[in-house]
Motif scaffolding. Structure first.
Motif, PDB file in Angstrom:
ATOM      1  N   GLY A 181       4.215   5.652  -5.373  1.00 33.95           N
ATOM      2  CA  GLY A 181       4.243   5.626  -6.832  1.00 33.95           C
ATOM      3  C   GLY A 181       3.229   6.579  -7.442  1.00 33.95           C
ATOM      4  N   GLN A 182       2.055   6.659  -6.826  1.00 34.64           N
ATOM      5  CA  GLN A 182       1.029   7.573  -7.323  1.00 34.64           C
ATOM      6  C   GLN A 182       1.444   9.027  -7.134  1.00 34.64           C
ATOM      7  OE1 GLN A 182      -2.460   6.384  -5.165  1.00 34.64           O
ATOM      8  NE2 GLN A 182      -3.052   4.844  -6.682  1.00 34.64           N
ATOM      9  N   SER A 183       2.025   9.324  -5.984  1.00 36.02           N
ATOM     10  CA  SER A 183       2.389  10.712  -5.712  1.00 36.02           C
ATOM     11  C   SER A 183       3.583  11.181  -6.544  1.00 36.02           C
ATOM     12  CB  SER A 183       2.672  10.910  -4.226  1.00 36.02           C
ATOM     13  OG  SER A 183       3.806  10.177  -3.844  1.00 36.02           O
ATOM     14  N   ARG A 208       1.099  -2.578  -5.966  1.00 34.92           N
ATOM     15  CA  ARG A 208      -0.124  -3.363  -6.171  1.00 34.92           C
ATOM     16  C   ARG A 208       0.164  -4.853  -6.039  1.00 34.92           C
ATOM     17  NH1 ARG A 208      -2.628  -0.320 -11.438  1.00 34.92           N
ATOM     18  NH2 ARG A 208      -3.443   1.489 -10.332  1.00 34.92           N
ATOM     19  N   LYS A 227       2.494   1.717  -3.378  1.00 36.11           N
ATOM     20  CA  LYS A 227       1.506   2.173  -4.350  1.00 36.11           C
ATOM     21  C   LYS A 227       1.232   3.665  -4.187  1.00 36.11           C
ATOM     22  CE  LYS A 227      -2.884   1.180  -3.930  1.00 36.11           C
ATOM     23  NZ  LYS A 227      -4.171   0.486  -3.836  1.00 36.11           N
ATOM     24  N   LEU A 228       1.088   4.113  -2.951  1.00 33.99           N
ATOM     25  CA  LEU A 228       0.829   5.532  -2.702  1.00 33.99           C
ATOM     26  C   LEU A 228       2.012   6.407  -3.104  1.00 33.99           C
ATOM     27  CD1 LEU A 228      -1.038   5.311   0.713  1.00 33.99           C
ATOM     28  CD2 LEU A 228      -2.009   5.818  -1.535  1.00 33.99           C
ATOM     29  N   GLY A 271       4.371   9.744  -9.519  1.00 34.30           N
ATOM     30  CA  GLY A 271       4.103   9.492 -10.931  1.00 34.30           C
ATOM     31  C   GLY A 271       4.875   8.306 -11.485  1.00 34.30           C
ATOM     32  N   SER A 272       5.410   7.474 -10.607  1.00 34.49           N
ATOM     33  CA  SER A 272       6.195   6.321 -11.018  1.00 34.49           C
ATOM     34  C   SER A 272       5.266   5.119 -11.246  1.00 34.49           C
ATOM     35  CB  SER A 272       7.236   5.973  -9.949  1.00 34.49           C
ATOM     36  OG  SER A 272       7.877   4.761 -10.264  1.00 34.49           O
ATOM     37  N   THR A 273       5.119   4.750 -12.504  1.00 40.12           N
ATOM     38  CA  THR A 273       4.260   3.616 -12.837  1.00 40.12           C
ATOM     39  C   THR A 273       4.843   2.317 -12.304  1.00 40.12           C
ATOM     40  OG1 THR A 273       3.679   4.775 -14.859  1.00 40.12           O
ATOM     41  CG2 THR A 273       3.066   2.473 -14.730  1.00 40.12           C
ATOM     42  N   THR A 296       0.834  -1.206   0.000  1.00 37.12           N
ATOM     43  CA  THR A 296       0.000   0.000   0.000  1.00 37.12           C
ATOM     44  C   THR A 296       0.867   1.253   0.000  1.00 37.12           C
ATOM     45  OG1 THR A 296      -1.714  -1.180   1.229  1.00 37.12           O
ATOM     46  CG2 THR A 296      -1.828   1.212   1.240  1.00 37.12           C
ATOM     47  N   ARG A 346       4.251   2.067  -8.524  1.00 39.37           N
ATOM     48  CA  ARG A 346       2.823   1.859  -8.266  1.00 39.37           C
ATOM     49  C   ARG A 346       2.433   0.412  -8.542  1.00 39.37           C
ATOM     50  NH1 ARG A 346       0.351   5.960 -11.258  1.00 39.37           N
ATOM     51  NH2 ARG A 346       0.248   4.567 -13.025  1.00 39.37           N
ATOM     52  N   ASN A 347       2.939  -0.152  -9.639  1.00 45.22           N
ATOM     53  CA  ASN A 347       2.623  -1.536  -9.976  1.00 45.22           C
ATOM     54  C   ASN A 347       3.261  -2.521  -9.000  1.00 45.22           C
ATOM     55  OD1 ASN A 347       1.041  -0.808 -12.140  1.00 45.22           O
ATOM     56  ND2 ASN A 347       2.717  -0.929 -13.601  1.00 45.22           N
TER      57      ASN A 347
END
Length: 57
Positions: A23-25, A36, A20-21, A27-29, A17, A32-33
């Motif tokens: 990565g979202q903040s 997940r 993922k957060l 912008g790293s795909t 988690t 983020r993956n």
């Protein structure tokens, strides 16, 4: 299921988690993956343990 395994599975899900957060903040795909995947693995292990415990009783 032992306490140690329960904690390890929850820690893996929490780590996912967090990744993922982050990565979202940022912008790293990729991050983020990865988050997940880690989160899914931790949650799957927890669900499997719950099923095993249900059939033991």
């Amino acid at each position: 299921m032992s306490i140690g395994k329960t904690i390890a599975n929850k820690a893996e899900a929490a780590k996912g988690t967090l990744k993922k957060l982050i990565g979202q903040s940022t912008g790293s795909t990729r991050l983020r993956n990865e988050g997940r995947v880690d989160q899914f693995k931790g949650n799957t292990k927890q669900a499997g343990a719950k099923i095993r415990d249900a059939f033991k009783r």
